[in-house]
Design a protein around this motif. Sequence first.
Motif, PDB file in Angstrom:
ATOM      1  N   SER A  85       0.842  -1.196   0.000  1.00 56.11           N
ATOM      2  CA  SER A  85       0.000   0.000   0.000  1.00 56.11           C
ATOM      3  C   SER A  85       0.876   1.244   0.000  1.00 56.11           C
ATOM      4  CB  SER A  85      -0.928   0.014   1.224  1.00 56.11           C
ATOM      5  OG  SER A  85      -0.179  -0.006   2.425  1.00 56.11           O
ATOM      6  N   SER A  86       0.329   2.322  -0.530  1.00 58.16           N
ATOM      7  CA  SER A  86       1.069   3.582  -0.557  1.00 58.16           C
ATOM      8  C   SER A  86       1.118   4.167   0.853  1.00 58.16           C
ATOM      9  CB  SER A  86       0.386   4.559  -1.506  1.00 58.16           C
ATOM     10  OG  SER A  86      -0.891   4.927  -0.996  1.00 58.16           O
ATOM     11  N   PRO A  87       2.105   5.035   1.124  1.00 57.08           N
ATOM     12  CA  PRO A  87       2.177   5.673   2.449  1.00 57.08           C
ATOM     13  C   PRO A  87       0.899   6.423   2.803  1.00 57.08           C
ATOM     14  CG  PRO A  87       4.221   6.020   1.231  1.00 57.08           C
ATOM     15  CD  PRO A  87       3.254   5.389   0.286  1.00 57.08           C
ATOM     16  N   VAL A  88       0.303   7.093   1.822  1.00 55.50           N
ATOM     17  CA  VAL A  88      -0.922   7.854   2.093  1.00 55.50           C
ATOM     18  C   VAL A  88      -2.054   6.908   2.505  1.00 55.50           C
ATOM     19  CG1 VAL A  88      -2.678   9.358   1.100  1.00 55.50           C
ATOM     20  CG2 VAL A  88      -0.266   9.699   0.522  1.00 55.50           C
ATOM     21  N   ALA A  89      -2.171   5.783   1.781  1.00 59.25           N
ATOM     22  CA  ALA A  89      -3.213   4.818   2.112  1.00 59.25           C
ATOM     23  C   ALA A  89      -2.976   4.201   3.487  1.00 59.25           C
ATOM     24  CB  ALA A  89      -3.271   3.722   1.046  1.00 59.25           C
ATOM     25  N   TYR A  90      -1.712   3.918   3.783  1.00 62.37           N
ATOM     26  CA  TYR A  90      -1.383   3.330   5.093  1.00 62.37           C
ATOM     27  C   TYR A  90      -1.711   4.301   6.224  1.00 62.37           C
ATOM     28  CZ  TYR A  90       1.346   1.321   8.906  1.00 62.37           C
ATOM     29  OH  TYR A  90       1.742   0.806  10.115  1.00 62.37           O
ATOM     30  N   ILE A  91      -1.382   5.586   6.032  1.00 63.73           N
ATOM     31  CA  ILE A  91      -1.680   6.587   7.053  1.00 63.73           C
ATOM     32  C   ILE A  91      -3.187   6.749   7.220  1.00 63.73           C
ATOM     33  CG2 ILE A  91      -1.518   9.050   7.604  1.00 63.73           C
ATOM     34  CD1 ILE A  91       1.228   9.053   6.255  1.00 63.73           C
ATOM     35  N   ALA A  92      -3.915   6.749   6.097  1.00 67.59           N
ATOM     36  CA  ALA A  92      -5.372   6.888   6.155  1.00 67.59           C
ATOM     37  C   ALA A  92      -5.994   5.703   6.889  1.00 67.59           C
ATOM     38  CB  ALA A  92      -5.949   7.006   4.747  1.00 67.59           C
ATOM     39  N   GLU A  93      -5.507   4.506   6.588  1.00 67.42           N
ATOM     40  CA  GLU A  93      -6.016   3.319   7.274  1.00 67.42           C
ATOM     41  C   GLU A  93      -5.694   3.377   8.768  1.00 67.42           C
ATOM     42  OE1 GLU A  93      -4.220   0.069   5.296  1.00 67.42           O
ATOM     43  OE2 GLU A  93      -5.378   0.310   3.434  1.00 67.42           O
ATOM     44  N   SER A  94      -4.501   3.821   9.099  1.00 71.35           N
ATOM     45  CA  SER A  94      -4.097   3.912  10.507  1.00 71.35           C
ATOM     46  C   SER A  94      -4.968   4.900  11.268  1.00 71.35           C
ATOM     47  CB  SER A  94      -2.622   4.331  10.610  1.00 71.35           C
ATOM     48  OG  SER A  94      -1.781   3.387   9.979  1.00 71.35           O
ATOM     49  N   ILE A  95      -5.221   6.060  10.651  1.00 71.82           N
ATOM     50  CA  ILE A  95      -6.062   7.073  11.307  1.00 71.82           C
ATOM     51  C   ILE A  95      -7.481   6.551  11.482  1.00 71.82           C
ATOM     52  CG2 ILE A  95      -7.090   9.355  11.034  1.00 71.82           C
ATOM     53  CD1 ILE A  95      -4.526  10.237   9.649  1.00 71.82           C
ATOM     54  N   GLY A  96      -7.997   5.904  10.443  1.00 72.83           N
ATOM     55  CA  GLY A  96      -9.347   5.363  10.525  1.00 72.83           C
ATOM     56  C   GLY A  96      -9.489   4.330  11.631  1.00 72.83           C
ATOM     57  N   MET A 100     -11.656   4.472  15.210  1.00 71.66           N
ATOM     58  CA  MET A 100     -12.567   3.396  15.580  1.00 71.66           C
ATOM     59  C   MET A 100     -12.187   2.789  16.935  1.00 71.66           C
ATOM     60  SD  MET A 100     -12.900   1.592  11.813  1.00 71.66           S
ATOM     61  CE  MET A 100     -13.817   0.181  12.417  1.00 71.66           C
ATOM     62  N   CYS A 101     -10.879   2.691  17.200  1.00 70.09           N
ATOM     63  CA  CYS A 101     -10.424   2.179  18.503  1.00 70.09           C
ATOM     64  C   CYS A 101     -10.844   3.103  19.630  1.00 70.09           C
ATOM     65  CB  CYS A 101      -8.902   2.015  18.498  1.00 70.09           C
ATOM     66  SG  CYS A 101      -8.312   0.518  17.683  1.00 70.09           S
TER      67      CYS A 101
END
Length: 317
Positions: A85-96, A100-101
Amino acid sequence: SPAPSSGAACPHTHKHLQLMETDLYKIRSTKACFRAAYDLYCSNLRTLFKNTWLPVLVLSAIACLSHLMMWNESARTLSEAESTSSPVAYIAESIGLSVMCVVGFIWAYSCVFSLLSGRSRKAIWPRLLRATLINFGTFFVLILITICLGMIPIFLVANKTAPIPESTLMTSGAIIIGMYFVWAIILIPTIYSTMKYVMEPEQKAGSILGSSYRQGWRHWGFLFICLLLACIIYWLALSIVATPELILFLANYTNEAGKLMGDVSGLPPYFGFAGYLISLPCVFVWNYLTIWITMVFYYVYGSIEAKKRATTQTTQP
């Protein structure tokens, strides 16, 4: 000081937990706080589980996704494999997943504190949310300060020499590690101030870093010893609970390293799903262990309040 108000009684609060509330404000040693938390946890385990299993399960499911995502990325990094995954996608997934956590955490711990305080979850969750945002915001600011201070040695030599000397990198790392120790020392009183804010309806959110925080400094040694013992017990138990997840990580890391050398993947297509199902009960148990740690600091807070009252009574004419 006056006894904190308990607010409206929660319809799901077990009678025994309400009775234990009257015994909260009592001077206790470190050992007594742990013992009281253990007794409260074990004697009310059925009630606790009945009232918290669903939000804890949801929180565990979200946290498990976060764990697997981070561990997969770590395995690729360690094996020098290319990220999928791209860094932007990874950061977006992490923030999401982080958001949720936080939602799952607020839901689960509003149930826990509802049982402890006798107040409704509706009254608890906004205070938990504000306390969580204040603490996360504080951590974020301190991390930014640490990074900026750690980068100073690098900036000083960046235009003078290339590559950057190893001694400069070591100095930068030492500054960052040193600042983390400083922040840990400074943040210990927030254990008390956060618990006080959540437990006492009349407390303002600013007290977490204000008056209650200053009061926490007067009991820094007590808080530090309790935190140290809690961390030791927590990590010893976690080393057992997290063993299946560690095995999954090592298997994934070995597989990624093998693929980097040209080998065919040795893991089945369903490994990710199977790993998730294996990790979920581990994280579920992990969260209930964290609830017990929360009860320890519930009694630490009560002991500090009792000491404050005793001091007030002895100083009054």
